[in-house]
Design an enzyme around this catalytic site. Structure first.
Site, PDB file in Angstrom:
ATOM      1  N   SER A 714      35.428  46.099  47.085  1.00  0.00           N
ATOM      2  CA  SER A 714      35.347  44.637  47.186  1.00  0.00           C
ATOM      3  C   SER A 714      36.669  43.972  47.563  1.00  0.00           C
ATOM      4  O   SER A 714      36.692  42.796  47.894  1.00  0.00           O
ATOM      5  CB  SER A 714      34.843  44.049  45.861  1.00  0.00           C
ATOM      6  OG  SER A 714      35.756  44.310  44.821  1.00  0.00           O
ATOM      7  N   LYS A 757      33.087  37.163  38.775  1.00  0.00           N
ATOM      8  CA  LYS A 757      34.220  36.855  39.661  1.00  0.00           C
ATOM      9  C   LYS A 757      34.382  35.342  39.842  1.00  0.00           C
ATOM     10  O   LYS A 757      35.502  34.821  39.866  1.00  0.00           O
ATOM     11  CB  LYS A 757      34.018  37.546  41.012  1.00  0.00           C
ATOM     12  CG  LYS A 757      34.116  39.068  40.946  1.00  0.00           C
ATOM     13  CD  LYS A 757      33.816  39.703  42.296  1.00  0.00           C
ATOM     14  CE  LYS A 757      33.919  41.228  42.222  1.00  0.00           C
ATOM     15  NZ  LYS A 757      33.598  41.886  43.507  1.00  0.00           N
TER      16      LYS A 757
END
Length: 807
Positions: A714, A757
């Site tokens: 990511s 996140k």
């Protein structure tokens, strides 16, 4: 009052009639009874006997070993030699109280005292007459009781009637003595030499093989005629038993081995007990039949039970097989065959209960409400197998209790952590010693329902293949809706329907779960709680719970939202709320101490209080960069304890084009960095990058906190942005964060952990977040209040980030 009474008062003690054997054979006083003019005092020392009854005129030996008893016998033997003998109600009581004794006893005289080699003494005592215990006078150095003598009487008006009774008794007794192998023939001779009616009745009563309770009843009979009638009844029954036994022995006089012998002896015992109407194992069988009559089991289960019950009736109650068979039948009748609780399929009520017990977990709640709604419509849907996956402390196990309460089912939990033996699930075969059903059947017996909510806790920690089998393989049948309607337990040996059970498995990770097991379960991911959710859980559940457990009132301690947030951010790093609850408990314990010790305190917890009670902050959260910087980009990472921001730092130094990476990076993350660098080199012109800068400089990438392992794809778009920034010497905006996987074709792919996140970015005061366009669906699922004030930019190509992030 006698001389004995003046010196020793009255004494109450306890002693055995025999040290090793409770069967006392009476000694006969051939000379005759005691002199009638012997005076019985108003109070006597009382000697309680265990497991025997002393009748008037009869002589028996008693073994005396205890200190109080020895002292009593010694004192009495030196003085009047007279004492009272009373039988204990409970023969196992070592130190009986006055209330533990029967109220009718026998006055006795010590005839002789013998000193034994082991330090004890044996006293020969003879009964004189009956008495009634009135009251306890004293207890030390031994007990004393006040008594009232009881005169023996008869309701017969003619001596000829009494003589006829005595003659019948003697005849019956002689027949019993002759046929019984346990009574010596000398007893018959002694019986012939007794001519007093009272003595004959008491003598026969004393050696008769009946219970202590029955002998005591005979002693308590005031009328000698009633005692004689009862004695005749007992002798008649005993004679019938001996005659039946003799008939049976004649039928089985053959040469047989041990197994046949045990069987025939059991048949003899059974026949004798049937004649007497006292069969101990018949009660067990009757109890099983009564329980079986209330069961709702199918015909095959009923047939199996009756077959096994027939085996039990043919077994010797004293054999080991009898105990094994009875345990098996007890298990069969305890299993809840077709016993279901009534479901309450009200989705509105269920929603209220689950919302009240758990804050957040919207995906799980939604799936449960869907399940309840479908059941309400169809009412015959097989229960699905749900698996809740998430880090510790997020409420996976407690959610099962809420589900059970919401739909009105019983709740049962089975921990699978460390399970290595397949038989723990399937059970042992009943032929093994100590065999028992598996924990699945045991749990259903405990729940008393065939459709409970069944929590399979820590399914990811089940042991693998070993010498004891594979527990994971055993779970396959259990968790397959197409197979568990015929679940087979090795101990029960009858198929059981588990299709109505609502199984809910919990796991921290699916990596160690057997692939076939994963395929059979509906996976629901519980990623953890957001900061706002943790704060609400603390306010609604944790703080009230800890206040109640510690006895602290709400008016004595108060947590503000800022203080709760500080505890979460600086003293915990977890997805769940277990550590948060421990910290809250620590604070409330400190407040309890302040209350008890009358120390001054403020109702509201302050930041200073946190340092005093919890110590210095244990975790520090990263904040956004103070200003735009060249070569430093803010990324977003997911961890097991929530989301974090991650800085990607790059540097450029003169060299020959080397590319290095540090920061304890995993293979996947290194591959992402290599991919980003190679993409820049191959597309330098189209990206507006001077190739000479790449060739004449060395580029270094570093990810801070080098002691912490980092991996995953990511960070690909973040690394790409950092490389472009350092090569072009353009600053990166400090209010922007990004996450996304990259490809060699320049595409930005979606990643996971978006909810965590996003929370990390908001917590670090970042207002712009760049994501792959394929992650837009994840943003749409997040509650609007969690993303308020955030600006989301969705990209498809890597090069799009240059115009967004670079100044």
């Amino acid at each position: 009052m006698s001389k004995f009474d003046e010196i020793n008062k009255d004494v109450l003690i306890s002693e055995n009639a025999s040290s090793d054997n409770n069967d006392i054979f009476p000694v006969i006083d051939i000379v005759g009874n005691l002199k009638e003019n012997t005076k019985i005092p108003d109070s006597l020392p009382i000697l309680p006997l265990r497991n025997t009854v002393l009748f008037p005129d009869v002589i028996i030996p008693i073994a005396v070993g205890r200190e109080k008893s020895l002292r009593l016998i010694e004192d009495i033997n030196k003085t009047s030699k007279m004492l009272g003998v009373v039988t204990q109600m409970n023969g196992d009581e070592a130190t009986p109280t006055f209330n533990d004794l029967y109220k009718i006893g026998t006055v006795a005289i010590i005839l002789k005292v013998l000193n034994m080699p082991d330090g004890s003494i044996t006293a020969i005592i003879q009964g004189k007459s009956k008495f009634h215990l009135e009251e306890l006078i004293q207890s030390e150095p031994y007990f004393v009781a006040r008594i009232t003598p009881i005169a023996q009487k008869t309701s017969l008006k003619k001596n000829s009637e009494l003589n006829a009774q005595i003659s019948t008794l003697k005849s019956l007794a002689e027949q019993v003595i002759e046929k019984s192998p346990n009574i010596p023939n000398e007893t018959n001779f002694a019986l012939q030499n007794i001519d007093q009616p009272n003595f004959i009745i008491n003598y026969i009563s004393n050696y008769l093989d009946i219970s202590v309770e029955d002998k005591q009843k005979m002693l308590e009979m005031k009328d000698i005629t009633d005692q004689a009638n009862a004695l005749m009844e007992y002798l008649t029954n005993e004679l019938k038993v001996l005659e039946v036994k003799k008939q049976i022995e004649k039928k089985v006089k053959v040469d047989i081995d041990k197994q046949q012998r045990d069987y025939i002896l059991n048949q003899q015992l059974k026949t004798i007990q049937e004649e007497l109407g006292d069969n101990s194992n018949l009660q067990d069988i009757d109890d099983l039949k009564k329980k079986a009559s209330k069961k709702k089991w199918a015909n095959n289960v009923k047939e199996a039970f009756e077959k096994e019950l027939g085996k039990l009736q043919r077994l010797n109650p004293m054999s080991m097989e009898y105990s094994i068979q009875k345990t098996y039948l007890d298990t069969l009748v305890e299993i809840p065959w077709n016993e279901y609780t009534e479901d309450d399929f009200d989705p509105h009520k269920a929603q209220k209960i689950i919302d009240a017990d758990h804050y957040g977990l919207e995906t799980v709640k939604k799936r449960i409400i869907e399940f309840i709604s479908v059941l309400k419509l169809k009412k015959n849907m097989r229960s699905p197998i749900i698996c809740l996956v998430g880090p510790p402390g997020v409420g996976k196990t407690s959610l099962g209790k809420s589900i059970a309460k919401a739909i009105g089912r019983k709740y049962v939990r089975m921990s699978l952590g460390g399970l290595h033996d397949e038989s723990e699930i399937r059970g042992h075969r009943k032929t093994y010693i100590g065999a028992m059903p598996g924990r699945v059947i045991q749990s259903l017996i405990k729940a008393k329902s065939a459709n409970p909510v069944f929590i399979l806790d820590e399914i990811d920690k089940v042991g693998g293949m070993s010498v004891n089998g594979d527990p994971s393989a055993a779970l396959l049948e259990l968790l397959d809706p197409e197979q568990n309607n015929t679940f087979y337990d090795n101990y029960v040996e009858i198929e059981f329907d588990l299709s109505k059970v609502l199984f809910i498995a919990t796991a921290n990770s699916l990596q160690s779960v057997h692939p076939a097991l994963r395929d059979r379960m509906e996976i629901i991911d519980i990623s953890g709680y957001l900061l706002d959710e943790k704060r609400e859980i603390a306010k609604r559940h944790l703080i009230p719970k800890q206040r109640q457990e510690h006895g602290v009132k709400g008016s004595q301690v108060e947590f503000t939202d800022d203080i709760i947030n500080q505890i979460i951010n600086e003293y915990t790093r977890e997805s769940g709320v277990r550590v948060l609850e421990k910290n809250i408990a620590t604070i409330i314990r400190n407040r309890a101490k302040q209350i008890v010790m009358e120390e001054p305190f403020s109702k509201r917890i302050t930041k200073k209080d946190l340092v005093n009670m919890l110590g210095q902050p244990k975790f520090m959260r990263e904040d956004a960069l103070p200003e735009p910087t060249v070569g430093v980009v803010t990324g977003l990472a997911w961890t097991a304890v929530g989301g974090e921001i991650l800085f990607i730092e790059t540097s450029l130094s003169p060299g020959d084009g080397k590319f290095t990476m540090t920061g304890n990076l995993g293979d996947v993350m290194k591959e992402s960095a290599t991919l980003a660098f190679e993409y820049i080199k191959s597309h330098a012109k189209s990206l507006g990058i001077d190739e000479k800068v790449i060739k004449k400089h060395n580029i270094h990438i570093h990810v801070p906190e080098g002691a912490t392992p980092k991996d995953g794809p990511s960070a690909g778009i973040t690394i790409f942005t950092a490389l472009v920034s350092i090569i072009t010497n353009k600053k990166v905006k400090n209010n922007i964060a990004m996450t996304g996987e990259i490809t060699l074709r320049g595409k930005v792919l979606p990643v996971g952990g978006i909810k965590e996140k996003i929370l990390a970015a908001k917590r670090s005061h970042l207002d712009t977040i760049v994501l792959s366009k394929f992650n837009k669906g994840d943003i749409d699922e997040i509650k609007p209040e969690y993303i308020e004030g955030l600006n989301f930019i969705y990209i498809d190509e890597m090069r799009d980030i240059m115009n967004i992030a670079l100044e």
